[in-house]
Design a protein around this motif. Structure first.
Motif, PDB file in Angstrom:
ATOM      1  N   SER A   1      39.351  21.261   1.831  1.00 42.39           N
ATOM      2  CA  SER A   1      39.539  21.116   0.393  1.00 42.39           C
ATOM      3  C   SER A   1      38.256  21.408  -0.364  1.00 42.39           C
TER       4      SER A   1
ATOM      5  N   GLU B   1      44.525  17.905 -15.534  1.00 36.38           N
ATOM      6  CA  GLU B   1      43.475  17.843 -14.515  1.00 36.38           C
ATOM      7  C   GLU B   1      42.807  16.473 -14.518  1.00 36.38           C
ATOM      8  N   LEU B   2      42.567  15.983 -15.705  1.00 38.87           N
ATOM      9  CA  LEU B   2      41.930  14.678 -15.871  1.00 38.87           C
ATOM     10  C   LEU B   2      42.786  13.562 -15.275  1.00 38.87           C
TER      11      LEU B   2
ATOM     12  N   ARG C   1      50.151  13.645  -9.841  1.00 39.96           N
ATOM     13  CA  ARG C   1      49.760  14.490  -8.716  1.00 39.96           C
ATOM     14  C   ARG C   1      49.912  15.961  -9.058  1.00 39.96           C
ATOM     15  N   LYS C   2      48.989  16.762  -8.548  1.00 42.33           N
ATOM     16  CA  LYS C   2      49.137  18.212  -8.642  1.00 42.33           C
ATOM     17  C   LYS C   2      49.681  18.688  -7.316  1.00 42.33           C
TER      18      LYS C   2
ATOM     19  N   VAL D   1      45.061  13.902 -13.023  1.00 37.36           N
ATOM     20  CA  VAL D   1      45.102  14.053 -11.570  1.00 37.36           C
ATOM     21  C   VAL D   1      43.905  13.331 -10.956  1.00 37.36           C
ATOM     22  N   HIS D   2      42.726  13.569 -11.517  1.00 30.19           N
ATOM     23  CA  HIS D   2      41.531  12.918 -11.001  1.00 30.19           C
ATOM     24  C   HIS D   2      41.583  11.407 -11.149  1.00 30.19           C
ATOM     25  N   ALA D   3      42.240  10.934 -12.198  1.00 33.82           N
ATOM     26  CA  ALA D   3      42.356   9.492 -12.413  1.00 33.82           C
ATOM     27  C   ALA D   3      43.449   8.893 -11.529  1.00 33.82           C
ATOM     28  N   GLY D   4      44.147   9.759 -10.809  1.00 30.67           N
ATOM     29  CA  GLY D   4      45.190   9.260  -9.913  1.00 30.67           C
ATOM     30  C   GLY D   4      46.470   8.861 -10.625  1.00 30.67           C
TER      31      GLY D   4
END
Lengths: 129, 129
Positions: free
Chosen positions: A81, B48-49, B57-58, B51-54
Motif C-alpha cells: 500500500s 478523502e478526509l 471506506r474507499k 476515509v482517513h478519519a475512518g
DNA sequence: CTGCATGCAAACCGTTTGCATCCCC
DNA sequence: GGGGATGCAAACGGTTTGCATGCAG
C-alpha cells in the motif's frame, strides 16, 4: 487468429520474463530497450488485445494503474500500500467461494479476485528508519 | 477533530442513504440537488478526509473509478463487469485467510479485499435480448 | 497489393491542486 | 481577524483514439 508481429512477440516475451506485474508504462520502458521506436499506444493496444485473447491477465484490483501478468491461471496477489509493488501469493484458490457468493446475490457470478494489502520488505525497511 | 461543515454533513448523509457505492461524480450529482454550488473538488477532498478519519471506506478494487461506501465494517463486493455497478455481499469474512497469506510472503499483511465479478440483473436482462 | 498494425500526438476522463474568497470561531 | 473550508478552473497522470504511414501476409 492474432497476428504475431515483432512488437507483440517482444511484449509477451518481456512480460513473461518478469514477475513484477508491471504497469503498461513499466513494460513500455522495458520493451523500449529492444524496440526504441515503439509507442505507448501500441503497448496499451496489444496488452488489451492479448488480455482478450486470454494470453495474459490484467489485474483488476486497487491502485490507480492497471498491472499485467503473464500467468493466466487464477491466483492471488499482495499489493504494497506504500509503493504499489505487487507479488504473487501461492495460496490455494478457494473455488467454493464463488458458489457461496452466488447464493447471496442476484448477480450472475463469473469469478473473483483477492487482493491482500500489505507492506513490502523494501518499504518496511525504509519506514523503520 | 474534523470540523462538521454543511458540505461534510450532507455528503455523509447522502452517502449513507444509498447502497449503490457511488463514485465521487455520482455522489456529486446527488449532493448538488441540496447544495447546487458545491464543487467537485470539495467532494473529493472531503471524501478523502472522511476515509482517513475512518468514517467511510474507499473501495480499492477494480474499475477505473473509485467508489465509496458508508459501511465501514469489512465485507465483500460484487462488481458487474458490464456496467460497473457494485453491490454488497453478505458472506462471512474469512479472517484466517490473512494468516495463511502472511506465511506465504515477506510482505507484512495488513488486510485483504475480495471482489467478485459478475453480471448484474439489469445487464443480464439487457443482453438476453 | 491490401488491410491490419504501428508511431505519434492529441484527446479523454477521473482526480488533484492552487488560489482567491468565504465563513466560522 | 485568522485559519481552515470552499468554489472554481487549471493541471495532472493514466489510458484511449484518430490518422497518416508502414509492414506482414
Amino acid at each position: 487468429m492474432i497476428r504475431l508481429t515483432t512488437q507483440r512477440q517482444i511484449l509477451l516475451e518481456e512480460l513473461s520474463k518478469v514477475s513484477s506485474h508491471p504497469t503498461a508504462c513499466e513494460l513500455y520502458e522495458i520493451v523500449r530497450k529492444r524496440l526504441p521506436r515503439i509507442g505507448l499506444g501500441t503497448v496499451y493496444r496489444n496488452l488489451e488485445l492479448m488480455v482478450h485473447a486470454g494470453m495474459i491477465r490484467k489485474l483488476e484490483l486497487g491502485g490507480k494503474q492497471k498491472r499485467f501478468d503473464a500467468r493466466t491461471d487464477l491466483h492471488y496477489h499482495v499489493r504494497c500500500s506504500f509503493c504499489g509493488k505487487m507479488a504473487d501469493l501461492s495460496l490455494p484458490v478457494e473455488k467454493k467461494i464463488t458458489e457461496h457468493a452466488a447464493q447471496k446475490t442476484s448477480y450472475k457470478i463469473l469469478g473473483h479476485n483477492v487482493e491482500f494489502i500489505g507492506e513490502c520488505p523494501a518499504c518496511q525497511q525504509e519506514r523503520r528508519t
